[in-house]
Design a protein around this motif. Sequence first.
Motif, PDB file in Angstrom:
ATOM      1  N   GLY A 137      -0.351 -35.152   6.612  1.00 24.74           N
ATOM      2  CA  GLY A 137       0.147 -36.268   7.399  1.00 24.74           C
ATOM      3  C   GLY A 137       1.429 -36.846   6.832  1.00 24.74           C
ATOM      4  N   PHE A 138       1.514 -36.934   5.506  1.00 23.95           N
ATOM      5  CA  PHE A 138       2.730 -37.448   4.878  1.00 23.95           C
ATOM      6  C   PHE A 138       3.909 -36.517   5.146  1.00 23.95           C
ATOM      7  CE2 PHE A 138       5.614 -37.324   1.189  1.00 23.95           C
ATOM      8  CZ  PHE A 138       6.096 -38.629   1.240  1.00 23.95           C
ATOM      9  N   LYS A 139       3.663 -35.195   5.089  1.00 20.21           N
ATOM     10  CA  LYS A 139       4.747 -34.248   5.328  1.00 20.21           C
ATOM     11  C   LYS A 139       5.267 -34.353   6.761  1.00 20.21           C
ATOM     12  CE  LYS A 139       7.306 -30.689   4.095  1.00 20.21           C
ATOM     13  NZ  LYS A 139       6.673 -29.380   3.793  1.00 20.21           N
ATOM     14  N   ARG A 140       4.358 -34.498   7.725  1.00 19.95           N
ATOM     15  CA  ARG A 140       4.785 -34.634   9.121  1.00 19.95           C
ATOM     16  C   ARG A 140       5.552 -35.936   9.335  1.00 19.95           C
ATOM     17  NH1 ARG A 140      -0.543 -32.743  10.043  1.00 19.95           N
ATOM     18  NH2 ARG A 140      -1.227 -34.835  10.638  1.00 19.95           N
ATOM     19  N   TRP A 141       5.053 -37.019   8.740  1.00 26.01           N
ATOM     20  CA  TRP A 141       5.734 -38.312   8.900  1.00 26.01           C
ATOM     21  C   TRP A 141       7.107 -38.293   8.253  1.00 26.01           C
ATOM     22  CZ3 TRP A 141       7.335 -41.655   5.028  1.00 26.01           C
ATOM     23  CH2 TRP A 141       7.849 -42.874   5.465  1.00 26.01           C
ATOM     24  N   SER A 142       7.197 -37.769   7.046  1.00 25.15           N
ATOM     25  CA  SER A 142       8.487 -37.732   6.340  1.00 25.15           C
ATOM     26  C   SER A 142       9.478 -36.835   7.058  1.00 25.15           C
ATOM     27  CB  SER A 142       8.282 -37.268   4.896  1.00 25.15           C
ATOM     28  OG  SER A 142       7.730 -35.959   4.845  1.00 25.15           O
ATOM     29  N   ALA A 143       9.012 -35.721   7.636  1.00 19.00           N
ATOM     30  CA  ALA A 143       9.910 -34.822   8.359  1.00 19.00           C
ATOM     31  C   ALA A 143      10.457 -35.507   9.610  1.00 19.00           C
ATOM     32  CB  ALA A 143       9.178 -33.537   8.723  1.00 19.00           C
ATOM     33  N   ARG A 144       9.595 -36.173  10.365  1.00 22.14           N
ATOM     34  CA  ARG A 144      10.064 -36.884  11.559  1.00 22.14           C
ATOM     35  C   ARG A 144      11.067 -37.964  11.194  1.00 22.14           C
ATOM     36  NH1 ARG A 144       4.519 -36.621  13.135  1.00 22.14           N
ATOM     37  NH2 ARG A 144       4.239 -38.750  12.335  1.00 22.14           N
ATOM     38  N   THR A 145      10.753 -38.720  10.147  1.00 26.25           N
ATOM     39  CA  THR A 145      11.656 -39.784   9.715  1.00 26.25           C
ATOM     40  C   THR A 145      12.990 -39.217   9.266  1.00 26.25           C
ATOM     41  OG1 THR A 145       9.751 -41.106   8.991  1.00 26.25           O
ATOM     42  CG2 THR A 145      11.915 -41.738   8.149  1.00 26.25           C
ATOM     43  N   PHE A 146      12.941 -38.115   8.523  1.00 26.90           N
ATOM     44  CA  PHE A 146      14.153 -37.500   7.996  1.00 26.90           C
ATOM     45  C   PHE A 146      15.081 -37.035   9.114  1.00 26.90           C
ATOM     46  CE2 PHE A 146      16.070 -33.361   6.690  1.00 26.90           C
ATOM     47  CZ  PHE A 146      17.041 -33.865   5.845  1.00 26.90           C
ATOM     48  N   ARG A 148      15.108 -37.840  12.356  1.00 32.23           N
ATOM     49  CA  ARG A 148      15.581 -38.904  13.236  1.00 32.23           C
ATOM     50  C   ARG A 148      16.604 -39.796  12.535  1.00 32.23           C
ATOM     51  NH1 ARG A 148      10.935 -37.213  15.054  1.00 32.23           N
ATOM     52  NH2 ARG A 148      10.387 -37.389  17.267  1.00 32.23           N
ATOM     53  N   ALA A 149      16.411 -40.041  11.250  1.00 33.15           N
ATOM     54  CA  ALA A 149      17.389 -40.831  10.508  1.00 33.15           C
ATOM     55  C   ALA A 149      18.708 -40.079  10.398  1.00 33.15           C
ATOM     56  CB  ALA A 149      16.847 -41.151   9.109  1.00 33.15           C
TER      57      ALA A 149
END
Length: 325
Positions: A137-146, A148-149
């Motif tokens: 879950g952390f990997k998916r969240w960090s990838a999406r954030t990365f 989009r940012a």
Amino acid sequence: MPFPHLSIVIPMFNEEAVLPLLADRLRPLADAMVADGVCAAYEIVAVDDGSTDATPVLLQRLRRTWPEVRVLRLRANAGHQAAISAGLARARGDYVVTLDADLQDPPEVIREMLTIARTEGVDVVYGVRTDRTTDSGFKRWSARTFYRAQRALSSVDTPLDAGDYRLMSRATVEAVNALPEHHRVLRFVVPALGFPSATVGYRRAERAAGESKYPLARMLKLSVDSVTGFSLTPLRFATWLGLIGGLAALAILVFALGSRLAGHTLPGWTSTVVIVSAVGAVQLLALGILGEYVGRMYAAMQGRPTYFVAHDSLGEPEQAPQDRV
């Protein structure tokens, strides 16, 4: 061996556990593409990024039974992006695919990538991870954030959830190789070129064997390289602070003068507050202006062309004019 029509660049660092699995899965697929006429010939450019385990030995053994394998060994560990760049510089195919050795990105998609590149006439086909349930879950969240940012901070229209699994035409590879910048982040460099592209979706699998070569520290370094390499927003941050500080200084000036006229201040307080606020705003604004010039110099040093010529009719035989009715 015939000149390759397709090059598959695979960076490797300490992949002794997964290398036999990769060979068993990739070779039948590549040979089938040749047998079916999808490509005339292929080469596997295995970039050994200074491995310290048995990866170099296994690659040499593989070459004896698989003549399409080329081994490019780097003298020291240069990093994932540098290893891919080294492979791109040595690849000879009309089309080049970059693929990680961990089998999280399925090699079966290569055939579809090559077919789309030909039928749609695009230069780049990105592999997009449409299903990442195997990631934490952390990997998916960090990838999406990365992603989009990065899209918000820069003008690069990067496909979401597209990593380093892609197919590129020879023109794209030559354009990437011509760039002088050293700290390339290819998942943003390639989209920044603006070549015609398409996408192919796939399910991201778990690592077949071995350990991940992208711990949190390396992911953070990749993020920093991405932001500083493709966005001038950090440099312009001081400019915006200077403008906001100037408005704040003006508001403080009005407040200080009003307080003095009302007799609610001590002697010297008004002048001190106004001077400190004004000087701080001017300094931030000056830093912002310097940042704009530094940003333009940095963009010029990156040497990214502003255009690429796809076709020039000069030298083609002239067509006879058609008779008008």
